[in-house]
Design a protein around this motif. Structure first.
Motif, PDB file in Angstrom:
ATOM      1  N   SER A  46     -45.559 -60.691   1.947  1.00 40.22           N
ATOM      2  CA  SER A  46     -46.579 -59.663   2.124  1.00 40.22           C
ATOM      3  C   SER A  46     -45.970 -58.274   1.969  1.00 40.22           C
ATOM      4  O   SER A  46     -44.744 -58.112   2.003  1.00 40.22           O
ATOM      5  CB  SER A  46     -47.205 -59.788   3.515  1.00 40.22           C
ATOM      6  N   ALA A  47     -46.824 -57.271   1.832  1.00 38.84           N
ATOM      7  CA  ALA A  47     -46.356 -55.889   1.739  1.00 38.84           C
ATOM      8  C   ALA A  47     -45.625 -55.490   3.015  1.00 38.84           C
ATOM      9  O   ALA A  47     -44.633 -54.748   2.967  1.00 38.84           O
ATOM     10  CB  ALA A  47     -47.529 -54.960   1.481  1.00 38.84           C
ATOM     11  N   ALA A  50     -42.169 -56.877   2.861  1.00 36.22           N
ATOM     12  CA  ALA A  50     -41.385 -56.103   1.893  1.00 36.22           C
ATOM     13  C   ALA A  50     -40.848 -54.829   2.530  1.00 36.22           C
ATOM     14  O   ALA A  50     -39.687 -54.452   2.332  1.00 36.22           O
ATOM     15  CB  ALA A  50     -42.234 -55.778   0.671  1.00 36.22           C
ATOM     16  N   HIS A 103     -45.439 -54.563  -5.521  1.00 34.47           N
ATOM     17  CA  HIS A 103     -45.161 -54.565  -4.084  1.00 34.47           C
ATOM     18  C   HIS A 103     -44.074 -53.544  -3.746  1.00 34.47           C
ATOM     19  O   HIS A 103     -43.325 -53.114  -4.627  1.00 34.47           O
ATOM     20  CB  HIS A 103     -44.792 -55.966  -3.589  1.00 34.47           C
ATOM     21  N   ASN A 120     -36.257 -55.891  -3.186  1.00 34.16           N
ATOM     22  CA  ASN A 120     -37.566 -56.497  -3.484  1.00 34.16           C
ATOM     23  C   ASN A 120     -37.861 -56.533  -4.972  1.00 34.16           C
ATOM     24  O   ASN A 120     -38.956 -56.204  -5.426  1.00 34.16           O
ATOM     25  CB  ASN A 120     -38.686 -55.773  -2.723  1.00 34.16           C
TER      26      ASN A 120
END
Length: 365
Positions: A46-47, A50, A103, A120
């Motif tokens: 998920s953001a 991240a 992201h 990421n």
């Protein structure tokens, strides 16, 4: 350090014409893929995850990075303009994948730009070490030192049998990609490269263009790298790539001598025509500029040209790319306008270089 420092028309330390076999081996890169044990891989995280990964990795490096004798800058990729991202890609400081990612991601860059950590990308961390010339061991030692420091402060995803766990199974194991950027004009002119590339692939190596997977071999520049990381140690990978690269360098050297002996006038004519094009053309496409750069580089290596510094050609190979050209002019350019700006950049830089060398020669006399 701000992002502006890394966007300047300034050569990175890996662009200098130094290191073993620098006439053929332009640069060496080591990349280590790592993931944190407590988070899902980038393809499914998920953001929020991240952002937490970015915070953990950045804190570990910025708190302890000075132990390595380097100052690092943290750059949030999401805050950059499209042009700024493309410039970092053109300087090999981030990957096209990270530049295009939706992201949250970032990059930690050392002041001299020879060490970086992409956060990421396809994995949580991509540690990168760049060195000029053919310096596999030096590049690996620098990347490994940074990796070891981070591993003391981060919990890596690691399996006793499989090694470092990565998003792509082909990176599992050591997580290491080692590559050498080679300038191979003689093997390309003689079409021997078409025989060599399949042979390299059969031995577990990959051959790519200047910007890695999916890119073209512009200006007779190729990247040779390992494909397998599982079941091999870091020393095995480095030894195999060292041996393969040495063989290719030897074949390129022999073919250069053969071409020069067989048709010296034709070779000189090609080299000087290319130099003239770079110094006087009003329009230069990326492909034409890359081809001419390759010819002039060969002319310097063969001691036919002595008033152009090789490091200038290394810089121009990067600075002729679309994003840099648009920053150079300060405006958004269409393809034909970029061709004009590229030609202007080459004329200014090469005439300035030849003028400096001519003046130094007069002073010496």
């Amino acid at each position: 350090m701000t992002i502006d420092r890394f966007l300047q028309h300034r050569a990175s330390s890996w662009m200098t014409n130094e290191g073993e076999h620098a006439d053929i081996a332009m640069s060496t890169r080591i990349r280590l893929a790592r993931n944190l044990d407590d988070f899902r891989f980038p393809y499914v995280f998920s953001a929020d995850e991240a952002l937490k990964i970015d915070k953990e990795v950045s804190a570990a490096l910025l708190d302890y990075g000075e132990e390595l004798g380097h100052r690092f800058a943290h750059i949030d990729i999401q805050e950059l303009t499209h042009l700024q991202k493309e410039i970092l890609v053109e300087k090999h400081l981030i990957s096209p994948y990270l530049a295009q990612s939706e992201h949250p991601g970032s990059v930690l860059l050392s002041e001299d730009e020879d060490l970086s950590i992409m956060i990421n990308e396809e994995d949580h961390l991509r540690i990168q070490s760049l060195q000029p010339g053919f310096q596999l061991q030096e590049a690996y030692e620098r990347a490994n030192q940074l990796d070891s420091m981070l591993e003391k402060n981060l919990n890596y995803a690691f399996h006793e049998e499989y090694g470092y766990l990565t998003s792509c199974p082909t990176n599992t194991g050591t997580g290491m990609r080692a590559s050498v950027m080679l300038h191979l004009p003689a093997l390309t002119m003689s079409h021997q490269i078409n025989r060599i590339i399949p042979a390299i692939s059969r031995l577990g190596m990959a051959v790519r263009g200047i910007y890695g997977e999916g890119s073209e071999a512009l200006g007779n520049v190729y990247q040779i790298s390992n494909q397998l990381t599982l079941g091999k140690s870091e020393s095995d990978i480095l030894e195999d790539l060292q041996s393969m690269t040495e063989q290719i360098i030897e074949q390129e050297q022999k073919m250069r001598e053969a071409i020069r002996s067989r048709s010296p006038i034709s070779l000189e004519d090609r080299i000087y025509r290319s130099l003239g094009t770079l110094m006087y053309a009003r329009l230069l496409t990326t492909e034409e500029a890359a081809t001419c750069l390759s010819d002039v580089r060969l002319g310097i290596d063969l001691q036919l040209i002595d008033d152009v510094d090789m490091s200038i050609l290394n810089e121009l190979m990067i600075f002729m790319q679309p994003a840099f050209l648009q920053q150079f002019t300060g405006e958004q350019l269409q393809p034909k306008e970029r061709d004009h700006a590229r030609a202007e950049l080459f004329r200014k830089r090469l005439r300035q270089e030849k003028s400096i060398n001519h003046t130094e020669g007069e002073d010496h006399v």
